[in-house]
Motif scaffolding. Structure first.
Motif, PDB file in Angstrom:
ATOM      1  N   SER A   6       0.847  -1.191   0.000  1.00 17.43           N
ATOM      2  CA  SER A   6       0.000   0.000   0.000  1.00 17.43           C
ATOM      3  C   SER A   6       0.882   1.241   0.000  1.00 17.43           C
ATOM      4  N   GLU A   7       0.246   2.374  -0.270  1.00 16.19           N
ATOM      5  CA  GLU A   7       0.965   3.642  -0.200  1.00 16.19           C
ATOM      6  C   GLU A   7       1.426   3.904   1.219  1.00 16.19           C
ATOM      7  N   ARG A   8       0.660   3.433   2.191  1.00 16.18           N
ATOM      8  CA  ARG A   8       1.029   3.636   3.593  1.00 16.18           C
ATOM      9  C   ARG A   8       2.320   2.892   3.915  1.00 16.18           C
ATOM     10  N   GLU A   9       2.467   1.672   3.422  1.00 21.15           N
ATOM     11  CA  GLU A   9       3.710   0.943   3.655  1.00 21.15           C
ATOM     12  C   GLU A   9       4.894   1.687   3.055  1.00 21.15           C
ATOM     13  N   GLU A  10       4.721   2.198   1.867  1.00 22.00           N
ATOM     14  CA  GLU A  10       5.809   2.930   1.220  1.00 22.00           C
ATOM     15  C   GLU A  10       6.165   4.178   2.031  1.00 22.00           C
ATOM     16  N   ARG A  11       5.154   4.830   2.579  1.00 21.08           N
ATOM     17  CA  ARG A  11       5.387   6.025   3.387  1.00 21.08           C
ATOM     18  C   ARG A  11       6.145   5.679   4.670  1.00 21.08           C
ATOM     19  N   VAL A  12       5.806   4.553   5.279  1.00 27.58           N
ATOM     20  CA  VAL A  12       6.483   4.128   6.504  1.00 27.58           C
ATOM     21  C   VAL A  12       7.954   3.832   6.225  1.00 27.58           C
ATOM     22  N   VAL A  13       8.222   3.096   5.159  1.00 25.75           N
ATOM     23  CA  VAL A  13       9.604   2.755   4.819  1.00 25.75           C
ATOM     24  C   VAL A  13      10.402   4.023   4.521  1.00 25.75           C
ATOM     25  N   ARG A  14       9.795   4.947   3.829  1.00 21.99           N
ATOM     26  CA  ARG A  14      10.482   6.203   3.525  1.00 21.99           C
ATOM     27  C   ARG A  14      10.813   6.964   4.822  1.00 21.99           C
TER      28      ARG A  14
END
Length: 438
Positions: A6-14
């Motif tokens: 999800s976009e949320r996962e990508e945001r967390v990793v970033r």
């Protein structure tokens, strides 16, 4: 190939990666505490100070934190050393309550590290972390304060982004992994448990699902004293007996048993080497011109998860070792009448988690999502995941930054990129395992 759900996962990793400097500072803080392993009876190091540091940061996340000094270990418990005390060396278990409905996850790490001696051989101060050429140096940086720091950084990043987990998180840091395993036993006795667990050993992003157990028995042969520079009659006529030479019979048998174990098809394991036994310390003799009256050898024995008995102990292995050595000793006239004597210390038991347990696929999937390809593997040595798995009913695998080859070394280090990617993978694992509320 990086794959986020999800976009949320990508945001967390970033966000985890943007916090690189914060993570380096956190791990550096942990390295600065001297929590080197000790023998029974030694004074505490800075274990209490480190746990207090973690307590403050975990309480800032809203966790309920339990910090306690277990009762001293008594006699008769085969899994912990006799007389070990925890004065000044507390354990920590923090509970972060989820929004309900999700699976719980244990995040575990041991705060003790092996001795930094000989300190004069270090290029860097072992208790003052330094970063050079992408590596963070310091005692415990790899094994395993780097992994502990990564787990905490993952939790702090999730909170900062307002990500609410559905399941509970148990964050547990214990002592005495390097010396005995008593710390994780104390945590299990305190009730530390979850649906699954991650232990932050330096696995290089592999998932260690199995480890061997270990025990260090002492075997003793006795002799009979006499003047070493004189000719003597046979021992049956009152002559002396060299206990060190008699120990050679035992050592030959140990070597033969090790070879036999390595050839047994039933002792083949997909991720672990065959059981092993070898001498590591030997002591004997009283004087340079006296027949030695006794000789002691300390052994290092490792065995597989499938060799434990119904009670989860290594007694079958112990019995086999004694019987094998006794059979060899019986062929020697002196040892037949004066058999080797055995002392068995605490039994550090092995464990394994099935390959198809969901925590394995979840963890490796999270590593792959950030570009780290790991595999299912195991560790021939013991680690705390075994106690949480076998005794604590929490299927626990090890997954952490750095490689085990860097542990216990002069100039121990961990790649900073590994620290960051491990923290990111743990953050994803928390989201995927525990679930996230919308």
């Amino acid at each position: 190939m990086k794959t986020f759900g999800s976009e949320r996962e990508e945001r967390v990793v970033r966000a985890v990666r943007e916090g690189r400097d914060e993570l380096v500072a956190l791990v550096s803080d942990l390295v600065a505490f001297d929590t080197t392993a000790r023998n029974v009876g030694d004074p505490p190091r800075q274990e209490a100070e480190l746990q207090e540091y973690l307590r403050r940061r975990l309480e800032a996340l809203g966790a309920t934190v339990d910090v306690w000094e277990p009762e001293p270990t008594g006699t008769g418990n085969r899994f912990v050393p006799d007389g070990l005390d925890f004065e000044g060396r507390p354990q920590l278990a923090a509970h972060l309550r989820g929004a309900a409905g999700g699976r719980s996850l244990l995040l575990n790490g041991h705060i003790d590290a092996v001795s930094a001696e000989p300190v004069d051989q270090w290029t860097h101060d072992p208790f003052r972390a330094e970063v050079h050429d992408g590596l963070l140096y310091g005692r415990g940086s790899c094994d395993m304060k780097g992994g502990i720091g990564g787990m905490l950084h993952a939790l702090e990043t999730l909170q900062r982004l307002g990500v609410r987990l559905a399941g509970d998180v148990v964050f547990c840091t214990n002592t005495d992994e390097e010396s005995s395993g008593a710390g994780s036993y104390a945590c299990v006795a305190r009730g530390v448990q979850a649906d699954a667990g991650l232990c932050a050993e330096p696995t290089g992003f592999d998932a260690w699902v199995a480890c061997r157990g270990g025990v260090n028995p002492v075997v003793r042969t006795v002799g009979r004293t006499g003047h070493a520079e004189m000719h003597h009659p046979h021992w049956r006529e009152g002559g002396p007996v060299n206990a060190i030479e008699k120990m050679s019979v035992v050592l030959d048998a140990i070597r033969a048993l090790r070879a036999e174990w390595s050839a047994r098809p039933e002792l083949v394991h997909p991720y672990l080497h065959a059981p092993s036994i070898l001498p590591t310390v030997i002591r004997g003799g009283e004087w340079m011109v006296t027949y030695p009256s006794s000789c002691e050898a300390t052994l290092s024995a490792q065995y597989l998860p499938g060799q434990v008995d119904a009670d989860g102990t290594g007694q079958p292995v112990f019995d086999e070792v004694e019987a094998y050595i006794a059979a060899a000793a019986a062929k020697d006239d002196w040892l037949a009448e004066h058999p080797p004597e055995w002392t068995w210390p605490c039994d550090i038991v092995p464990a394994e988690v099935p390959d198809d347990h969901p925590i394995v696929a979840t963890t490796l999937g999270c590593a792959a999502a950030i570009g780290r390809t790991g595999k299912i593997s195991g560790l021939d040595s013991w680690h705390d995941a075994a106690v949480f798995t076998r005794v604590g009913a929490t299927p626990t695998i090890s997954f952490g930054p750095g490689h085990i080859s860097r542990a216990h070394t002069i100039d121990e280090s961990v790649p900073v990129d590994d620290l960051v990617d491990h923290a990111a993978a743990v953050a994803l694992a928390l989201m995927r395992w525990c679930g996230v509320t919308e």
